[in-house]
Scaffold this active site. Structure first.
Site, PDB file in Angstrom:
ATOM      1  N   ARG A 120       0.817  -1.442  -0.056  1.00 43.64           N
ATOM      2  CA  ARG A 120       0.010  -0.063  -0.016  1.00 43.64           C
ATOM      3  C   ARG A 120       1.030   1.323   0.125  1.00 43.64           C
ATOM      4  NH1 ARG A 120      -2.976  -3.587   3.526  1.00 43.64           N
ATOM      5  NH2 ARG A 120      -4.997  -3.934   2.542  1.00 43.64           N
ATOM      6  N   LYS A 132       2.885  11.268 -11.537  1.00 44.43           N
ATOM      7  CA  LYS A 132       2.276  10.280 -12.139  1.00 44.43           C
ATOM      8  C   LYS A 132       2.874   9.187 -12.391  1.00 44.43           C
ATOM      9  CE  LYS A 132      -0.579  13.598 -15.090  1.00 44.43           C
ATOM     10  NZ  LYS A 132      -0.828  13.922 -16.532  1.00 44.43           N
ATOM     11  N   GLU A 166       9.628  17.323 -25.347  1.00 46.93           N
ATOM     12  CA  GLU A 166       8.770  17.843 -24.167  1.00 46.93           C
ATOM     13  C   GLU A 166       9.249  19.370 -23.876  1.00 46.93           C
ATOM     14  OE1 GLU A 166       6.375  16.690 -22.255  1.00 46.93           O
ATOM     15  OE2 GLU A 166       5.968  14.971 -22.762  1.00 46.93           O
ATOM     16  N   LYS A 195       6.994  22.925 -14.567  1.00 48.49           N
ATOM     17  CA  LYS A 195       6.267  21.639 -13.895  1.00 48.49           C
ATOM     18  C   LYS A 195       5.972  21.756 -12.417  1.00 48.49           C
ATOM     19  CE  LYS A 195       5.133  16.722 -14.552  1.00 48.49           C
ATOM     20  NZ  LYS A 195       5.345  15.695 -15.049  1.00 48.49           N
ATOM     21  N   GLU A 222      -4.630  17.176 -11.340  1.00 50.09           N
ATOM     22  CA  GLU A 222      -5.006  17.581 -12.688  1.00 50.09           C
ATOM     23  C   GLU A 222      -6.419  17.604 -12.833  1.00 50.09           C
ATOM     24  OE1 GLU A 222      -4.610  15.438 -16.975  1.00 50.09           O
ATOM     25  OE2 GLU A 222      -2.637  15.332 -15.843  1.00 50.09           O
ATOM     26  N   ARG A 240      -3.048  21.805 -14.174  1.00 53.53           N
ATOM     27  CA  ARG A 240      -2.085  20.934 -14.791  1.00 53.53           C
ATOM     28  C   ARG A 240      -2.116  20.470 -16.194  1.00 53.53           C
ATOM     29  NH1 ARG A 240       0.568  16.179 -10.912  1.00 53.53           N
ATOM     30  NH2 ARG A 240       1.992  15.140 -12.440  1.00 53.53           N
ATOM     31  N   ASN A 290      -0.397  18.948 -20.883  1.00 54.39           N
ATOM     32  CA  ASN A 290      -0.783  17.925 -21.807  1.00 54.39           C
ATOM     33  C   ASN A 290      -0.800  18.680 -23.163  1.00 54.39           C
ATOM     34  OD1 ASN A 290      -1.093  15.553 -20.127  1.00 54.39           O
ATOM     35  ND2 ASN A 290      -2.872  16.687 -19.416  1.00 54.39           N
ATOM     36  N   HIS A 312      -0.323  16.372 -26.184  1.00 57.78           N
ATOM     37  CA  HIS A 312      -0.469  14.735 -25.873  1.00 57.78           C
ATOM     38  C   HIS A 312      -1.788  14.189 -26.193  1.00 57.78           C
ATOM     39  CE1 HIS A 312       2.934  15.928 -23.669  1.00 57.78           C
ATOM     40  NE2 HIS A 312       3.129  14.911 -22.949  1.00 57.78           N
ATOM     41  N   HIS A 345      -0.395  10.978 -27.935  1.00 62.10           N
ATOM     42  CA  HIS A 345      -0.567   9.668 -27.551  1.00 62.10           C
ATOM     43  C   HIS A 345      -1.336   8.874 -28.564  1.00 62.10           C
ATOM     44  CE1 HIS A 345      -0.180  10.604 -22.979  1.00 62.10           C
ATOM     45  NE2 HIS A 345       0.984  10.417 -23.442  1.00 62.10           N
ATOM     46  N   HIS A 382       8.065   8.872 -27.477  1.00 70.00           N
ATOM     47  CA  HIS A 382       7.009   9.687 -26.959  1.00 70.00           C
ATOM     48  C   HIS A 382       7.118  11.144 -27.395  1.00 70.00           C
ATOM     49  CE1 HIS A 382       4.313  11.289 -24.080  1.00 70.00           C
ATOM     50  NE2 HIS A 382       5.109  12.076 -23.612  1.00 70.00           N
TER      51      HIS A 382
END
Length: 387
Positions: free
Chosen positions: A140, A162, A204, A247, A257, A261, A265, A268, A272, A284
């Protein structure tokens, strides 16, 4: 640095106000010089002669031979038995799956890690995402220290919490937000990267130039400044830290997000989809660059961009060794489908999507963008005009 960052000679420290709070430390030699590495590991993981904490290193088949031994030696130098073991996964996006995640979790259990122990994610974005998720799930949740070794991981994926693996339906669909205990950035490790990976990281960084007016001139200077050196340049420490600073400020304002935030993206949603459609033959960063270009080209055709913005993006991508469109070798491959319909179907699995549309990051001026909700029909039209 900004007012919450601290600067010493050749060293930067940026505080991230997310989760319990942590620091990004950036300095040449932080990983490649044994003394600096040991000091940093001891400081962040609270390791010393009397410590009984054990640390597992998760890395991949490319990075492991270069740096895993150094990290293991530094851990053992701090406390005997501190290095619990090294778990190595095959390099590349195909390892970012639930099956590999479970294998890593089983390996952590076989090493008999407890809830007071920790994981080090030593590698690029795939390792950082997967090891971070494994640490968040194991018992956990145990601590995870991120040591990014790729440019993309340094400026983007290692910061912000993330963690995820891919599903067949799309990228990063299985994951949680789980902030690391710290991030160690050593630009010296970038010298071992192949050009493709340097270009990937630039994708990026160029994204940051599209959403932050302070980063844009730094990117223009390093990519378009005309140093005369051939090939794709490595960014300097100032630019790396400027990207991280953007960031960490956005993450501090919106950790999960739900608002600003989403700006991170930019490129993206389409990117993606393109990356998945290529079956990960595109990096990427290359896919994100294509995603940004698709949007800008569509907006430019509609007269919704300031003059020169599309041309600047194309010049930056070219200088970074990134394509502005689907490469011909992929576009002409009959096994791959980059049609607007196929890309839209993939985009519908985007984490930001809903039944009526998706949150899209729209460039509005040089170095500025906004979050705009668009319908699926509008997105399909933009993809069609922008390809």
């Amino acid at each position: 640095m900004t007012e919450t960052g601290k600067t010493t000679e050749k060293r930067r420290v940026l505080d991230v106000a997310a989760g319990a709070g942590y620091r990004v430390e950036a300095a040449p030699g932080l990983v490649t010089e044994p003394r600096l590495l040991a000091e940093a590991l001891g400081r962040v993981l609270k390791l010393g002669r009397d410590s009984e904490r054990r640390v597992a290193v998760v890395t991949d088949s490319n990075v492991g031979p270069l740096y895993a031994g150094r990290v293991a030696a530094a851990l053992e130098g701090l406390a005997h038995g501190a290095h619990a073991g090294t778990i190595t996964i095959p390099a590349g996006e195909p390892s970012k799956t639930p099956a590999v995640l479970v294998r890593v979790l089983e390996d952590l259990a076989a090493l008999r890690l407890t809830r007071s122990d920790a994981v080090i994610a030593l590698g690029g974005g795939v390792v950082g995402d997967l090891a971070g998720l494994a640490a968040a799930l194991y018992m956990r949740g145990i601590e995870c220290l991120q040591i990014p070794t790729s440019l993309l991981a340094m400026v983007d994926s290692s910061v912000g919490g993330k963690t995820a693996v891919d599903l067949e339906a799309g990228k990063n669909l299985m994951g949680v937000f789980s902030q690391p205990v710290g991030v160690l950035v050593d630009p010296e490790v970038l010298k071992t990267l192949p050009v493709r990976e340097v270009s990937c990281g630039w994708g990026e960084i160029i994204k940051y130039a599209g959403i932050d007016e302070a980063v844009r001139p730094l990117v223009r200077r390093e990519l378009l400044g005309g140093s005369g050196e051939a090939g794709v340049p490595l960014p300097g420490l100032d630019l790396i830290c400027a990207a991280i600073d953007v960031k960490r400020r956005i993450v501090a304002a919106d950790e999960k997000e739900s608002g600003c935030r989403k700006l991170l993206n930019y490129g993206h949603t389409v990117g993606h989809a393109v990356e998945t459609a290529s079956r990960y033959r595109l990096s990427h960063g290359a896919a994100v660059g294509i995603g940004m270009h698709v949007l800008m080209k569509a907006l430019d055709a509609a007269g919704a961009l300031e003059p020169g913005m599309l041309g600047e993006l194309e010049a930056l991508l070219a200088a970074a060794g990134l394509p502005v469109g689907i490469p011909a070798a992929l576009h002409d491959d009959p096994a791959l489908d980059f049609s607007p319909e196929a890309l839209l179907a993939l985009a519908r699995h985007d984490k930001k999507s809903a039944a009526d549309g998706v949150s899209l990051i729209i460039p509005t001026a040089p170095g500025r963008a906004e979050i705009r909700r668009v319908s699926w029909r509008t997105l399909e039209d933009m993809i069609r005009r922008g390809l």
